[in-house]
Each structure stands twice: as C-alpha cells, then as structure tokens.
Design an enzyme around this catalytic site. Structure first.
Site, mmCIF file in Angstrom:
data_model
loop_
_atom_site.group_PDB
_atom_site.id
_atom_site.type_symbol
_atom_site.label_atom_id
_atom_site.label_comp_id
_atom_site.label_asym_id
_atom_site.label_seq_id
_atom_site.Cartn_x
_atom_site.Cartn_y
_atom_site.Cartn_z
ATOM 1 N N HIS A 24 0.684 -1.190 -0.035
ATOM 2 C CA HIS A 24 -0.474 0.007 0.088
ATOM 3 C C HIS A 24 0.509 1.457 -0.503
ATOM 4 O O HIS A 24 1.551 1.409 0.453
ATOM 5 C CB HIS A 24 -0.902 -0.251 1.328
ATOM 6 C CG HIS A 24 -2.296 -0.967 1.219
ATOM 7 N ND1 HIS A 24 -3.597 -0.223 1.724
ATOM 8 C CD2 HIS A 24 -2.503 -2.154 1.208
ATOM 9 C CE1 HIS A 24 -4.355 -0.508 1.159
ATOM 10 N NE2 HIS A 24 -3.765 -2.199 0.354
ATOM 11 N N GLU A 79 -6.399 -0.975 -6.214
ATOM 12 C CA GLU A 79 -7.649 0.365 -5.005
ATOM 13 C C GLU A 79 -7.030 1.120 -5.296
ATOM 14 O O GLU A 79 -5.208 1.750 -5.862
ATOM 15 C CB GLU A 79 -7.528 -0.472 -3.962
ATOM 16 C CG GLU A 79 -7.920 -1.909 -3.135
ATOM 17 C CD GLU A 79 -6.387 -2.079 -3.526
ATOM 18 O OE1 GLU A 79 -5.221 -1.827 -3.316
ATOM 19 O OE2 GLU A 79 -6.619 -3.594 -3.172
ATOM 20 N N GLY A 127 -14.819 -13.016 -8.477
ATOM 21 C CA GLY A 127 -16.148 -13.705 -9.019
ATOM 22 C C GLY A 127 -15.972 -14.137 -10.550
ATOM 23 O O GLY A 127 -15.163 -14.663 -11.019
#
Length: 331
Positions: free
Chosen positions: A39, A108, A175
């Site tokens: 990050h 992100e 998914g």
C-alpha cells in the site's frame, strides 16, 4: 496436503522495522507462510503506516529461513509498470531462495491515484492486469522483450538476474468473471471470501503452471482481533478495521483515508464484532477460519488487527491457535 496457515505483515498498521521483527517471530511461532500488503496509504488514518512493501520483504527474506513469502497483493498496472514488477519479483525470489509467490490484483484507487493517472473502470483494470501478467511472464523467461500492447509498452527490456526457481503468480479474483479471465494466466487463486464455488470453478480451468508442480493453491485471508480482553479487541477492530465492511465494490474506488472514514462512519462496533472474531476465545477464531478450508482453500493467512497488538499475539496466542487450527483442519 495439510492446510497451510499464514501470518499477514500488514504494512498499513506497522512500520518497517517492526514488520521485519514480526516476520521473524511469526516464523518462530510456526506459521507456514507470510503475506504482505502493498500500500501507499493505510485504509484509515488510525492505522498510521504505509512503508514500501518490497523493501520490507527483501529484509524479511534475509531475516527468515523457512516461511514462504508473498505479496497480497501488488497492482502491476498504474503505480508500478509491469516490467518493474517483473524485475523486483525476480530479485526477491533470489533473496528468498525460491520462497516467494507474486500475488497480483487489479488494485485500489487509494494506492494507485498517487501517480496522477486516471482511475480506470473495472473492465479496463482487468484488461490491464491480464496484459501486465503477459509482460511479467515474458520477462521472467529471460529473453529480450519488446511489447506494444493496448495499455503498456516495453522497449528492449530484459531481466538480468533471474532466480533458479521461477516466480509463481497468484491472482486475486472475486467472482466468476475474474476466474474466467485469470485462471488460465495464474498459478494460484487469491480470494478473501470463503466461496466454495469460486474455488471449484478456478480448479476446473486449465493452466500452464510456472513451477514444476501443477497443483494450484487457493490462498485466502481472514482478519482476527485477538486480545485477552474482548471489549478492548472490539474497540481496536472498530477503530482500525471497520473499512472492511464496505465491500470491494466500494473499497476499490475510494481515494483517501478520509473517504474511508466517511464511508464507514455509521459502522458500529457490534457490526465489526459480528464480522471479525474478537477477544481471547481461540475456538471462535478456529470456527471462523474453518469456513475457508471447508470452501476448499489450501492456504489461509490471518490478519491480527492492530499494530500495537502483534507482540502479545505472537507471544501468547499464535502457537496455541496454530495447534488448534491444525488439529481441526483436514490433513
């Protein structure tokens, strides 16, 4: 093969020297592998840290001997060019004597916006990730690479220091669409929900493995907040980990810690306690972790919430917790 249990070096909640110390202590406690977040920002300002993961992992590779190491996960598309990710992954694999897995994801906004690039839509981010993996694979073959793609250009690049053990690649998906796109491109699945259908669908796909063993791994992660006092654990989890409640559709798009604070201002302490096992009850933690091996995960990394709680967790709880997990998990 027995389920493997890992420890998370959460760069958002500890500084670099502490992370290296925790890595050594986690290996001594008996964890099988260690994963590191990557990050530029913490999720919430209360966490207070964001050192450069790759420097930390280089030090951890030198300071440890046995545990596997992994990025969980690196985005190789905006903040980093894929050619640079290929180079540093190869270097880290050498330093780790073959113990490193490159975990990749589509990223992100929180971390990628810092270089001033446009934050792409989900479909574009997945296309960029697929192209980045292609570049990384080519460079890890050791040849001179020229690449003109839709998103990236590579001019006459070559990795000069390649490890004897090729770098396996894991990809984070959430998914069926992600599975269909990336299962054939990666060696291992990364996911943060105990979704059996996701694992089963991934395992049905054909792939060309990086390493000699064709066995794919499903590598999950679960937050816990161990503390001798449950109320203290709940308060700490609420302060530092309520961002988790937003879900990935929200979390991927927020830009700053202030955005996460605003998005989670109505998340209550009891909401966090219902989602994250908090307190001294090791059996409660085992029950939460069991959902992952029941879903087919082969590797499960624990996130102990709170930078100031790591020493006590590793000293007092890690070994008895690992014993309970290994007794309960399938062999």
């Amino acid at each position: 093969m027995p389920v493997r249990f890992g420890y998370t070096l959460m760069t958002e909640q500890a500084g670099p020297k502490d992370l290296v110390r925790y890595a050594v202590d986690a290996e001594a406690a008996g964890f099988d592998f260690e994963v590191s977040s990557d990050h530029f920002f913490p999720w919430l300002s209360a966490q207070g840290h964001a050192p450069y993961a790759w420097t930390v992992l280089g030090a951890v590779a030198h300071a440890t001997q046995r545990v596997e190491l992994m990025t969980y996960v690196t985005c190789p598309t905006i903040r980093y060019h894929p050619a640079i990710v290929a180079q540093k992954a190869a270097t880290l694999q050498i330093l780790a004597d073959g113990r490193f897995i490159l975990g990749l994801g589509s990223g992100e906004n929180l971390n990628e916006h810092v270089v001033g690039a446009r934050w792409p839509a989900v479909a574009d981010r997945q296309n960029m990730l697929a192209e980045a993996i292609e570049i990384i694979r080519k460079l890890h073959d050791g040849e001179l690479v020229d690449h003109r793609g839709e998103y990236f250009q590579v001019d006459a690049a070559r990795i000069w220091d390649l490890p004897e053990t090729p770098v396996p690649i894991g990809v984070a998906v959430a998914g069926a669409t992600g599975v269909d796109r990336f299962a054939s491109l990666a060696d291992h699945l990364i996911a943060v929900e105990p979704d059996a259908e996701l694992v089963e669908t991934w395992n049905r796909h054909d792939r060309t493995p990086t390493i000699d063993s064709p066995a794919t791994r499903a590598i999950g992660q679960i937050p816990i907040c161990w503390d001798p006092d449950r109320d203290t654990a709940i308060a700490r989890a609420h302060e530092q980990f309520r961002w988790f409640a937003g879900g990935w559709d929200v979390n991927a798009d927020l830009r700053t810690t202030a955005g996460f604070a605003a998005a989670t201002q109505y998340v209550r302490a009891e909401d966090v306690a219902n989602a994250i096992p908090c307190g001294p009850d090791l059996d409660q933690i085992v029950d939460a972790v069991a959902a992952y091996w029941c879903a087919g995960f082969t590797d499960i990394a624990l996130v102990q919430v709170g930078g100031d709680a790591q020493d006590a967790f590793l000293r007092e709880a890690a070994q008895p917790l690992l014993r309970k997990l290994r007794e309960a998990a399938p062999n």
